[in-house]
Design a protein around this motif. Structure first.
Motif, short mmCIF file in Angstrom:
data_model
loop_
_atom_site.label_atom_id
_atom_site.label_comp_id
_atom_site.label_asym_id
_atom_site.label_seq_id
_atom_site.Cartn_x
_atom_site.Cartn_y
_atom_site.Cartn_z
N MET A 227 -18.42 16.13 42.74
CA MET A 227 -18.12 15.91 44.16
C MET A 227 -18.06 14.40 44.43
O MET A 227 -18.95 13.82 45.04
N PRO A 228 -17.01 13.74 43.98
CA PRO A 228 -16.94 12.28 44.11
C PRO A 228 -16.57 11.83 45.52
O PRO A 228 -16.06 12.61 46.34
N ILE A 229 -16.84 10.56 45.78
CA ILE A 229 -16.31 9.90 46.97
C ILE A 229 -14.95 9.32 46.60
O ILE A 229 -14.80 8.66 45.57
N ALA A 230 -13.95 9.60 47.43
CA ALA A 230 -12.62 9.02 47.26
C ALA A 230 -12.35 8.13 48.46
O ALA A 230 -12.65 8.49 49.59
N SER A 231 -11.77 6.96 48.23
CA SER A 231 -11.65 5.98 49.32
C SER A 231 -10.38 5.16 49.18
O SER A 231 -9.79 5.05 48.10
N LEU A 232 -9.98 4.57 50.29
CA LEU A 232 -8.93 3.55 50.31
C LEU A 232 -9.53 2.17 50.57
O LEU A 232 -8.86 1.16 50.39
N THR A 233 -10.79 2.14 50.99
CA THR A 233 -11.41 0.91 51.48
C THR A 233 -12.56 0.41 50.62
O THR A 233 -13.13 -0.64 50.91
N THR A 234 -12.91 1.15 49.57
CA THR A 234 -13.98 0.70 48.67
C THR A 234 -13.35 -0.05 47.51
O THR A 234 -12.79 0.55 46.59
N SER A 235 -13.42 -1.35 47.56
CA SER A 235 -12.80 -2.20 46.54
C SER A 235 -13.88 -2.87 45.69
O SER A 235 -15.08 -2.62 45.86
N GLU A 236 -13.45 -3.76 44.81
CA GLU A 236 -14.39 -4.52 44.01
C GLU A 236 -15.36 -5.32 44.87
O GLU A 236 -16.51 -5.56 44.48
N GLU A 238 -16.71 -4.45 47.85
CA GLU A 238 -17.82 -3.60 48.28
C GLU A 238 -18.68 -3.17 47.10
O GLU A 238 -19.92 -3.09 47.22
N ILE A 239 -18.06 -2.91 45.95
CA ILE A 239 -18.82 -2.49 44.77
C ILE A 239 -19.76 -3.60 44.31
O ILE A 239 -20.85 -3.34 43.79
N SER A 240 -19.37 -4.86 44.53
CA SER A 240 -20.22 -5.98 44.13
C SER A 240 -21.54 -5.98 44.90
O SER A 240 -22.49 -6.65 44.50
N GLN A 241 -21.60 -5.25 46.01
CA GLN A 241 -22.82 -5.17 46.82
C GLN A 241 -23.71 -4.00 46.40
O GLN A 241 -24.74 -3.77 47.02
N MET A 242 -23.31 -3.26 45.39
CA MET A 242 -24.07 -2.10 44.93
C MET A 242 -24.54 -2.32 43.50
O MET A 242 -24.02 -3.17 42.78
N GLU A 243 -25.47 -1.48 43.06
CA GLU A 243 -25.83 -1.44 41.65
C GLU A 243 -24.71 -0.70 40.92
O GLU A 243 -24.14 0.26 41.45
N PRO A 244 -24.36 -1.10 39.68
CA PRO A 244 -23.22 -0.48 38.98
C PRO A 244 -23.33 1.04 38.88
O PRO A 244 -22.33 1.75 39.04
N GLU A 245 -24.54 1.55 38.66
CA GLU A 245 -24.68 3.00 38.51
C GLU A 245 -24.47 3.75 39.82
O GLU A 245 -24.15 4.95 39.82
N VAL A 246 -24.62 3.07 40.95
CA VAL A 246 -24.40 3.70 42.25
C VAL A 246 -22.91 3.94 42.49
O VAL A 246 -22.51 4.96 43.05
N ALA A 247 -22.08 3.01 42.07
CA ALA A 247 -20.64 3.11 42.32
C ALA A 247 -19.90 3.90 41.25
O ALA A 247 -18.82 4.45 41.52
N ALA A 248 -20.43 3.97 40.04
CA ALA A 248 -19.70 4.54 38.91
C ALA A 248 -19.30 5.99 39.16
O ALA A 248 -20.08 6.79 39.67
N GLY A 249 -18.05 6.30 38.80
CA GLY A 249 -17.54 7.66 38.88
C GLY A 249 -16.76 7.98 40.13
O GLY A 249 -16.11 9.02 40.20
N HIS A 250 -16.80 7.09 41.13
CA HIS A 250 -16.07 7.34 42.36
C HIS A 250 -14.66 6.73 42.28
O HIS A 250 -14.37 5.92 41.40
#
Length: 384
Positions: A227-236, A238-250
């Motif tokens: 059940m992934p998150i799909a987005s048009l607005t989550t770019s590199e 926004e991902i830089s503000q998360m831990e890598p494992e939090v963003a992975a797979g979306h």
């Protein structure tokens, strides 16, 4: 004697506030392009000089500063805006004074102004492809989450209509949060998602609260494999503000990712990091901000002026070899021919491109005759 006075351009990107991470990246793309143009001799020997203000992520401030740029600083062309609410605030200003705005951000479409050049993706260049990819690989039961302003409302409407064309489709929920949302604001929504079990979550959350959504998702124990998150607005950015494992797979759909393997992209990223350091976060909006400045400079070179009546016809015939591929401004609607892609976040905080167009997709901002374009699979499996 040839005119050697500087060419002053307005620059309006938010360096502070809720959308400052993206805003700073757009500013960096703009300044990098200006540096490249000036270092190559400028525009017929004339230096481009940015007149730069920080609108602080506030649409009303965008309007005030756009008026100041035109009436006090005497600029004819403005480069700026991220959120659609900021573009909507600036639009009547540039129309009133008959000036030109270059807008480097994906948006909800269904707009045309003779005073705007739209260099970000229209819905037929990201939403259509993302809907096709997610429903084909995960299913058509969707839950929509967005920030509380115009772009998420309109983008969610478009996604809803695209998904509901599919067999066994359903909209299981549609919720909105403040631009300043924290992880706490998402908990009740994620409880609802746990009960309804959609096939995927479509996120139009923007700005610094994006990381809070993804962290709340991870804390809830959900799995992007199912059940992934799909987005048009989550770019590199926004991902830089998360831990890598939090963003992975979306997943995200965009014309540009840092991971594009081309000589033009590699060279551009090298120059960017040499200019701004290793901590900068290039993304789809950074890339559009970068190439649109080059398009402007080339058009000025050909016309010798930035008066809208003379430069606009040249802009509307422009092409440029951008990091994503060769882009072109469509003279019929002022939008840009772009290369849709779908990327999955990997463990390094970058995107592995899993689908990409083999040719530029013509902008269709009103979704009249949109098509999926030509696609090629770059991965044989969705296994992480």
């Amino acid at each position: 004697m040839a005119n050697k006075d500087p060419i002053r351009v307005g620059v309006l990107f938010s360096e502070t506030g809720a959308t400052s991470t993206i805003g700073r990246s757009q500013l960096q793309g703009t300044l990098l392009a200006i540096d490249e143009i000036n270092e190559a001799g400028g525009v017929d020997g004339r230096e481009i000089v940015p007149v730069r203000y920080d609108p602080r992520s506030d649409p009303a401030t965008y309007s005030v500063l756009a008026e100041r740029l035109i009436t006090q600083d005497r600029v004819n062309v403005i480069f700026g805006c991220y959120m659609s609410s900021s573009r909507k605030a600036v639009l009547p200003v540039v129309e009133k004074w008959n000036r030109l705005l270059f807008y480097p951000t994906l948006y909800e479409g269904f707009e045309f102004s003779n005073n705007i050049i739209y260099t970000g993706a229209a819905p037929n260049q990201n939403s259509v492809q993302l809907a096709e990819f997610m429903t084909a690989n995960f299913g058509a039961r969707v839950y929509l989450i967005g920030s509380d302003y115009i772009y998420p409302y309109e983008s969610n409407r478009i996604m809803r209509e695209l998904v509901l064309q599919r067999q066994d489709s359903a909209k299981l929920g549609e919720r909105y949060v403040p631009l300043t949302a924290t992880e706490r604001d998402y908990r009740e929504i994620l409880d609802d998602i746990r009960n309804k079990r959609p096939d995927f979550i479509f996120s139009t959350v923007v700005g610094n609260s994006t990381a809070c959504l993804y962290r709340a998702y991870a804390d809830a124990g959900f799995d992007p494999k199912t059940m992934p998150i799909a987005s048009l607005t989550t770019s590199e950015a926004e991902i830089s503000q998360m831990e890598p494992e939090v963003a992975a797979g979306h997943f995200t759909s965009a014309p540009y990712f840092q991971s594009i393997d081309s000589e033009v992209n590699h060279r551009c990223l090298e120059r960017l990091r040499r200019r701004f350091g290793q901590d900068c976060v290039p993304n789809l909006c950074w890339e559009a901000a970068y190439f649109q400045m080059h398009i402007f400079a080339n058009a000025y070179r050909d016309t010798g002026t930035d008066e809208i009546a003379q430069i606009l016809p040249r802009v509307l015939q422009s092409e440029f070899q951008a990091p994503q591929g060769r882009v072109r401004i469509d003279p019929t609607n002022h939008h840009t021919c772009l290369y849709p892609r779908v990327g999955r976040v990997n463990g390094k905080g970058q995107f592995t491109i899993v689908r990409e167009a083999t040719r530029p997709v013509h902008p269709d901002p009103y979704l009249v005759t949109h098509s999926l374009g030509d696609w090629t699979a770059t991965l044989s499996s969705l296994e992480i």
